[in-house]
Design a protein around this motif. Sequence first.
Motif, mmCIF file in Angstrom:
data_model
loop_
_atom_site.group_PDB
_atom_site.id
_atom_site.type_symbol
_atom_site.label_atom_id
_atom_site.label_comp_id
_atom_site.label_asym_id
_atom_site.label_seq_id
_atom_site.Cartn_x
_atom_site.Cartn_y
_atom_site.Cartn_z
ATOM 1 N N GLU A 210 0.832 -1.198 0.000
ATOM 2 C CA GLU A 210 0.000 0.000 0.000
ATOM 3 C C GLU A 210 0.873 1.256 0.000
ATOM 4 O OE1 GLU A 210 -3.609 2.096 2.619
ATOM 5 O OE2 GLU A 210 -2.750 0.159 3.233
ATOM 6 N N ALA A 211 1.927 1.233 0.810
ATOM 7 C CA ALA A 211 2.840 2.374 0.863
ATOM 8 C C ALA A 211 3.590 2.543 -0.455
ATOM 9 C CB ALA A 211 3.835 2.182 2.012
ATOM 10 N N TYR A 212 3.949 1.439 -1.091
ATOM 11 C CA TYR A 212 4.672 1.474 -2.369
ATOM 12 C C TYR A 212 3.802 2.116 -3.445
ATOM 13 C CZ TYR A 212 7.589 -0.427 -6.203
ATOM 14 O OH TYR A 212 8.390 -0.580 -7.310
ATOM 15 N N VAL A 213 2.542 1.694 -3.518
ATOM 16 C CA VAL A 213 1.618 2.261 -4.502
ATOM 17 C C VAL A 213 1.428 3.755 -4.240
ATOM 18 C CG1 VAL A 213 -0.789 2.270 -5.280
ATOM 19 C CG2 VAL A 213 0.422 0.094 -4.988
ATOM 20 N N GLU A 214 1.217 4.118 -2.986
ATOM 21 C CA GLU A 214 1.004 5.526 -2.638
ATOM 22 C C GLU A 214 2.220 6.374 -2.987
ATOM 23 O OE1 GLU A 214 -0.006 5.511 1.477
ATOM 24 O OE2 GLU A 214 -2.080 4.878 1.139
ATOM 25 N N ALA A 215 3.416 5.851 -2.743
ATOM 26 C CA ALA A 215 4.642 6.607 -3.017
ATOM 27 C C ALA A 215 4.806 6.878 -4.507
ATOM 28 C CB ALA A 215 5.852 5.847 -2.474
ATOM 29 N N PHE A 216 4.529 5.887 -5.339
ATOM 30 C CA PHE A 216 4.645 6.096 -6.788
ATOM 31 C C PHE A 216 3.564 7.045 -7.283
ATOM 32 C CE2 PHE A 216 7.690 2.619 -7.221
ATOM 33 C CZ PHE A 216 8.436 3.041 -8.315
ATOM 34 N N GLU A 217 2.340 6.861 -6.805
ATOM 35 C CA GLU A 217 1.263 7.724 -7.293
ATOM 36 C C GLU A 217 1.460 9.173 -6.852
ATOM 37 O OE1 GLU A 217 -2.332 4.517 -7.968
ATOM 38 O OE2 GLU A 217 -2.425 5.809 -6.190
ATOM 39 N N ALA A 218 2.175 9.372 -5.747
ATOM 40 C CA ALA A 218 2.504 10.727 -5.309
ATOM 41 C C ALA A 218 3.813 11.215 -5.922
ATOM 42 C CB ALA A 218 2.601 10.780 -3.788
ATOM 43 N N TYR A 219 4.478 10.343 -6.671
ATOM 44 C CA TYR A 219 5.814 10.585 -7.232
ATOM 45 C C TYR A 219 6.754 11.112 -6.144
ATOM 46 C CZ TYR A 219 9.346 11.460 -10.808
ATOM 47 O OH TYR A 219 10.500 11.425 -11.570
ATOM 48 N N ASP A 248 20.716 4.611 -5.780
ATOM 49 C CA ASP A 248 20.873 4.627 -7.236
ATOM 50 C C ASP A 248 19.527 4.420 -7.932
ATOM 51 O OD1 ASP A 248 23.505 5.222 -7.343
ATOM 52 O OD2 ASP A 248 24.165 3.322 -8.223
ATOM 53 N N ILE A 249 18.690 3.564 -7.374
ATOM 54 C CA ILE A 249 17.358 3.360 -7.962
ATOM 55 C C ILE A 249 16.547 4.648 -7.870
ATOM 56 C CG2 ILE A 249 15.182 2.094 -7.733
ATOM 57 C CD1 ILE A 249 16.886 -0.307 -6.757
ATOM 58 N N GLY A 250 16.679 5.356 -6.769
ATOM 59 C CA GLY A 250 15.998 6.637 -6.637
ATOM 60 C C GLY A 250 16.462 7.629 -7.689
ATOM 61 N N ARG A 251 17.772 7.653 -7.947
ATOM 62 C CA ARG A 251 18.292 8.551 -8.988
ATOM 63 C C ARG A 251 17.771 8.141 -10.363
ATOM 64 N NH1 ARG A 251 22.746 9.056 -5.420
ATOM 65 N NH2 ARG A 251 23.641 7.057 -6.018
ATOM 66 N N LEU A 252 17.686 6.847 -10.583
ATOM 67 C CA LEU A 252 17.146 6.352 -11.856
ATOM 68 C C LEU A 252 15.720 6.850 -12.061
ATOM 69 C CD1 LEU A 252 17.393 4.274 -14.308
ATOM 70 C CD2 LEU A 252 16.226 2.670 -12.781
ATOM 71 N N ILE A 253 14.884 6.709 -11.036
ATOM 72 C CA ILE A 253 13.491 7.136 -11.141
ATOM 73 C C ILE A 253 13.400 8.648 -11.327
ATOM 74 C CG2 ILE A 253 11.284 7.253 -9.909
ATOM 75 C CD1 ILE A 253 12.105 4.583 -8.552
ATOM 76 N N SER A 254 14.254 9.384 -10.625
ATOM 77 C CA SER A 254 14.221 10.851 -10.717
ATOM 78 C C SER A 254 14.627 11.355 -12.089
ATOM 79 C CB SER A 254 15.148 11.461 -9.657
ATOM 80 O OG SER A 254 14.707 11.180 -8.355
ATOM 81 N N GLY A 261 4.998 14.754 -11.660
ATOM 82 C CA GLY A 261 4.517 15.051 -10.324
ATOM 83 C C GLY A 261 3.413 14.108 -9.906
ATOM 84 N N ALA A 262 2.846 14.380 -8.752
ATOM 85 C CA ALA A 262 1.781 13.540 -8.198
ATOM 86 C C ALA A 262 0.616 13.427 -9.174
ATOM 87 C CB ALA A 262 1.305 14.131 -6.874
ATOM 88 N N VAL A 278 2.683 -5.055 -9.967
ATOM 89 C CA VAL A 278 1.828 -3.887 -10.199
ATOM 90 C C VAL A 278 1.849 -3.527 -11.678
ATOM 91 C CG1 VAL A 278 2.069 -2.905 -7.890
ATOM 92 C CG2 VAL A 278 3.698 -2.246 -9.666
ATOM 93 N N GLY A 279 0.694 -3.154 -12.173
ATOM 94 C CA GLY A 279 0.607 -2.561 -13.497
ATOM 95 C C GLY A 279 0.612 -1.056 -13.327
ATOM 96 N N MET A 280 1.544 -0.376 -13.981
ATOM 97 C CA MET A 280 1.658 1.073 -13.847
ATOM 98 C C MET A 280 1.104 1.756 -15.090
ATOM 99 S SD MET A 280 5.053 3.477 -13.421
ATOM 100 C CE MET A 280 5.425 2.926 -11.757
ATOM 101 N N TYR A 281 0.368 2.839 -14.867
ATOM 102 C CA TYR A 281 -0.233 3.631 -15.938
ATOM 103 C C TYR A 281 0.327 5.053 -15.859
ATOM 104 C CZ TYR A 281 -3.462 -0.279 -16.096
ATOM 105 O OH TYR A 281 -3.996 -1.552 -16.193
ATOM 106 N N MET A 282 0.727 5.587 -17.003
ATOM 107 C CA MET A 282 1.314 6.932 -17.066
ATOM 108 C C MET A 282 0.333 7.877 -17.753
ATOM 109 S SD MET A 282 4.077 8.553 -16.119
ATOM 110 C CE MET A 282 5.229 7.178 -15.900
ATOM 111 N N ARG A 283 0.154 9.050 -17.164
ATOM 112 C CA ARG A 283 -0.759 10.035 -17.725
ATOM 113 C C ARG A 283 -0.148 10.699 -18.941
ATOM 114 N NH1 ARG A 283 -3.458 13.960 -13.554
ATOM 115 N NH2 ARG A 283 -1.275 14.509 -13.120
#
Length: 344
Positions: A210-219, A248-254, A261-262, A278-283
Amino acid sequence: MTTTVTEDTFLAMVQPLRRELVAHCYRMVGSVQEAEDLVQETYLRAWRSFHGFENRSSVRTWMYRIATNTCLTALEGRSRRPLPTGLGAPPGDPTAELRTRPEIPWLEPLPDAVVWGSAPSDPGDVALARDTVRLAFVAALQHLTAQQRAALLLKDVLCWQASEIAEALGLSVASVNSSLQRARAHLAKLDPDATPRLADDDPRLHQLLEAYVEAFEAYDVQRIVQLLTADAEWEMPPFEEWYRGAEDIGRLISTQCPAQGAGDMRLLLTRANGAPAVGMYMRGPDGVHRAFQLQHLTVSADGVAAVTVWFDTDLFARFGLPDHLGPEGEVAVLGEGEAPHCGV
């Protein structure tokens, strides 16, 4: 058995084996689509030779023998299906340009629904099945020769005797034992399975997901980093680089993620290879969230220890995930298979 057995009778005998045969073929070839095609070929071969089946073994053993040899034929001259961590290169620079290797037939994820279509009757049996389709285990199998894979799976997963394996593969018992020895030694180096995974019924797993999903959706990259283990690994075919370490993974995502943004990313939970995914969807510019990537997660008590990401959006239909999402909280167009769910 006689040749008077009808096709309906034959199917009644072998159809209950379909899911486990798909799992077996998937372990051998590393592709769900290929595995399903090979099981279909197995059924055709079995039907054509059914007149020769004389109850010298169980139908299950007979079908596994045919399926294994069907896979071995299919694997002749083919390249293995690795993941980026299996290419032998060191961890990559998260700020460097990403390089694709489209010529490589990458290992694919296995939707849980393909193997477990209903609640298990024996938890012990299912625990064993899930362990034998773990992504790391299947990835390690791809480094073995086809013959070694077959011998190892028949012996260590199906518990066949060496003499049975020798008969099925047309080898001597000595050759089978030699293949097993080499396969186990190689596998021990490739798949030590040193990371104990959280059980599906552990409340910590649900909280972390739940925290993982929330963190990605909030970017929230800082929060994502906190949810990863310090030595977490991240790989994403068809890109050849892989990365180690939460920072390093954080830098990759950034630096590499197209989100700004969120709200740019939305996630749906599913399952692959007996583990959370998880299936991720990008706006997009039009505000619609479209299928972007599928992530497989290895979750330990310390956090997310490994993430494998696929950018093949055709996988969404195979997982029963929609190809895009409607307004917040609304699922849009569903793909093939079962409806998506938001739990594990």
